[in-house]
Design a protein around this motif. Structure first.
Motif, PDB file in Angstrom:
ATOM      1  N   LYS A  89       0.826  -1.173  -0.121  1.00 30.04           N
ATOM      2  CA  LYS A  89       0.046   0.009   0.153  1.00 30.04           C
ATOM      3  C   LYS A  89       0.908   1.223   0.157  1.00 30.04           C
ATOM      4  O   LYS A  89       0.778   2.028   0.744  1.00 30.04           O
ATOM      5  N   GLY A  90       1.875   1.469  -1.122  1.00 28.77           N
ATOM      6  CA  GLY A  90       2.479   2.537  -1.232  1.00 28.77           C
ATOM      7  C   GLY A  90       3.600   2.846  -0.101  1.00 28.77           C
ATOM      8  O   GLY A  90       4.446   3.682  -0.293  1.00 28.77           O
ATOM      9  N   ASN A  91       3.865   1.959   0.594  1.00 28.85           N
ATOM     10  CA  ASN A  91       4.841   1.993   1.841  1.00 28.85           C
ATOM     11  C   ASN A  91       6.103   1.018   1.088  1.00 28.85           C
ATOM     12  O   ASN A  91       5.956   0.159   0.943  1.00 28.85           O
ATOM     13  N   ASP A  92       7.170   1.947   1.170  1.00 31.35           N
ATOM     14  CA  ASP A  92       8.603   1.138   0.989  1.00 31.35           C
ATOM     15  C   ASP A  92       9.162   0.182   1.803  1.00 31.35           C
ATOM     16  O   ASP A  92       9.896  -0.731   1.611  1.00 31.35           O
ATOM     17  N   SER A  93       8.390   0.255   3.052  1.00 27.64           N
ATOM     18  CA  SER A  93       9.130  -0.670   4.154  1.00 27.64           C
ATOM     19  C   SER A  93       8.248  -1.961   4.134  1.00 27.64           C
ATOM     20  O   SER A  93       7.164  -1.974   3.882  1.00 27.64           O
ATOM     21  N   PRO A  94       9.121  -3.182   4.367  1.00 29.54           N
ATOM     22  CA  PRO A  94       8.323  -4.333   4.487  1.00 29.54           C
ATOM     23  C   PRO A  94       7.398  -4.547   5.570  1.00 29.54           C
ATOM     24  O   PRO A  94       7.515  -3.621   6.624  1.00 29.54           O
ATOM     25  N   SER A  95       6.425  -5.197   5.507  1.00 34.25           N
ATOM     26  CA  SER A  95       5.383  -5.644   6.495  1.00 34.25           C
ATOM     27  C   SER A  95       6.184  -6.163   7.599  1.00 34.25           C
ATOM     28  O   SER A  95       7.157  -7.027   7.689  1.00 34.25           O
ATOM     29  N   ALA A  96       5.532  -5.899   9.004  1.00 32.63           N
ATOM     30  CA  ALA A  96       5.888  -6.608  10.105  1.00 32.63           C
ATOM     31  C   ALA A  96       5.887  -7.917  10.034  1.00 32.63           C
ATOM     32  O   ALA A  96       6.671  -8.812  10.456  1.00 32.63           O
ATOM     33  N   GLU A  97       4.992  -8.609   9.418  1.00 36.18           N
ATOM     34  CA  GLU A  97       4.726 -10.037   9.064  1.00 36.18           C
ATOM     35  C   GLU A  97       5.929 -10.467   8.273  1.00 36.18           C
ATOM     36  O   GLU A  97       6.528 -11.613   8.749  1.00 36.18           O
ATOM     37  N   SER A  98       6.486 -10.014   7.268  1.00 37.85           N
ATOM     38  CA  SER A  98       7.442 -10.444   6.329  1.00 37.85           C
ATOM     39  C   SER A  98       8.818 -10.251   7.469  1.00 37.85           C
ATOM     40  O   SER A  98       9.626 -11.141   7.346  1.00 37.85           O
ATOM     41  N   LEU A  99       8.858  -9.148   8.124  1.00 36.81           N
ATOM     42  CA  LEU A  99      10.232  -8.894   9.088  1.00 36.81           C
ATOM     43  C   LEU A  99      10.281 -10.171   9.814  1.00 36.81           C
ATOM     44  O   LEU A  99      11.213 -10.799  10.283  1.00 36.81           O
ATOM     45  N   TYR A 100       9.064 -10.560  10.494  1.00 33.81           N
ATOM     46  CA  TYR A 100       9.087 -11.372  11.720  1.00 33.81           C
ATOM     47  C   TYR A 100       9.487 -12.681  10.914  1.00 33.81           C
ATOM     48  O   TYR A 100      10.059 -13.613  11.573  1.00 33.81           O
ATOM     49  N   GLU A 101       8.995 -13.322   9.873  1.00 30.07           N
ATOM     50  CA  GLU A 101       9.350 -14.492   9.120  1.00 30.07           C
ATOM     51  C   GLU A 101      10.731 -14.431   8.791  1.00 30.07           C
ATOM     52  O   GLU A 101      11.269 -15.603   8.994  1.00 30.07           O
ATOM     53  N   VAL A 102      11.531 -13.578   8.316  1.00 24.62           N
ATOM     54  CA  VAL A 102      12.769 -13.588   8.077  1.00 24.62           C
ATOM     55  C   VAL A 102      13.699 -13.900   9.468  1.00 24.62           C
ATOM     56  O   VAL A 102      14.550 -14.789   9.499  1.00 24.62           O
ATOM     57  N   ILE A 103      13.153 -13.129  10.419  1.00 29.83           N
ATOM     58  CA  ILE A 103      14.091 -13.233  11.671  1.00 29.83           C
ATOM     59  C   ILE A 103      13.761 -14.737  12.181  1.00 29.83           C
ATOM     60  O   ILE A 103      14.515 -15.281  12.709  1.00 29.83           O
ATOM     61  N   SER A 104      12.325 -15.195  12.059  1.00 27.76           N
ATOM     62  CA  SER A 104      11.919 -16.527  12.715  1.00 27.76           C
ATOM     63  C   SER A 104      12.663 -17.551  11.888  1.00 27.76           C
ATOM     64  O   SER A 104      13.144 -18.627  12.536  1.00 27.76           O
ATOM     65  N   ALA A 105      13.000 -17.360  10.786  1.00 26.58           N
ATOM     66  CA  ALA A 105      13.692 -18.413   9.850  1.00 26.58           C
ATOM     67  C   ALA A 105      15.385 -18.409   9.983  1.00 26.58           C
ATOM     68  O   ALA A 105      15.907 -19.299   9.650  1.00 26.58           O
ATOM     69  N   ALA A 106      15.661 -17.416  10.535  1.00 27.76           N
ATOM     70  CA  ALA A 106      17.050 -17.279  10.499  1.00 27.76           C
ATOM     71  C   ALA A 106      17.716 -18.038  11.784  1.00 27.76           C
ATOM     72  O   ALA A 106      17.102 -18.161  12.671  1.00 27.76           O
ATOM     73  N   ARG A 107      18.998 -18.758  11.325  1.00 22.30           N
ATOM     74  CA  ARG A 107      19.525 -19.748  12.383  1.00 22.30           C
ATOM     75  C   ARG A 107      20.521 -18.880  13.074  1.00 22.30           C
ATOM     76  O   ARG A 107      20.790 -18.929  14.151  1.00 22.30           O
TER      77      ARG A 107
END
Length: 124
Positions: A89-107
């Protein structure tokens, strides 16, 4: 004296045993030095078909070394959303959900000590 190499070795051992590791220090330079040592020693920056990184760095681009910027959580999440065609929706920043997925998947998650309490996505 080999401190960074020793820590990188222990981190790789823990990850090989299935553990997740949080790397933190008071300075960006120290966090980035260890992060770069992990990259140099063969820790994969990208893992899996989902493109989510096994090694991520939380922070602002302006505070991180150029070599570490591709594994910034915000950059990985933005790339993931672009690949999936997500509209933010016009925001250049990724969503909190995407950020959480990336952090959660990281080792391995790398972040400065002062950023940890200001990052609600690290709270379980």
């Amino acid at each position: 004296t080999g401190k960074t190499s020793t820590i990188a070795y222990v981190v790789r051992l823990l990850v090989a045993r299935g553990k997740r590791v949080l790397i933190t220090s008071y300075t960006h330079a120290a966090v980035d030095a260890l992060t770069m040592k992990l990259i140099e020693s063969g820790v994969s920056a990208r893992e899996g078909e989902d493109g989510i990184s096994a090694l991520v760095r939380i922070g602002y681009e302006s505070s991180c070394h150029n070599i570490v910027r591709p594994i910034l959580v915000s950059n990985i999440a933005a790339a993931k959303e672009a690949k999936e065609g997500a509209q933010n929706k016009g925001n250049d920043s990724p969503s909190a959900e995407s950020l959480y997925e990336v952090i959660s998947a990281a080792r391995i998650v790398c972040v400065t000590a002062l950023t940890v309490p200001r990052t609600p996505l690290l709270v379980k």
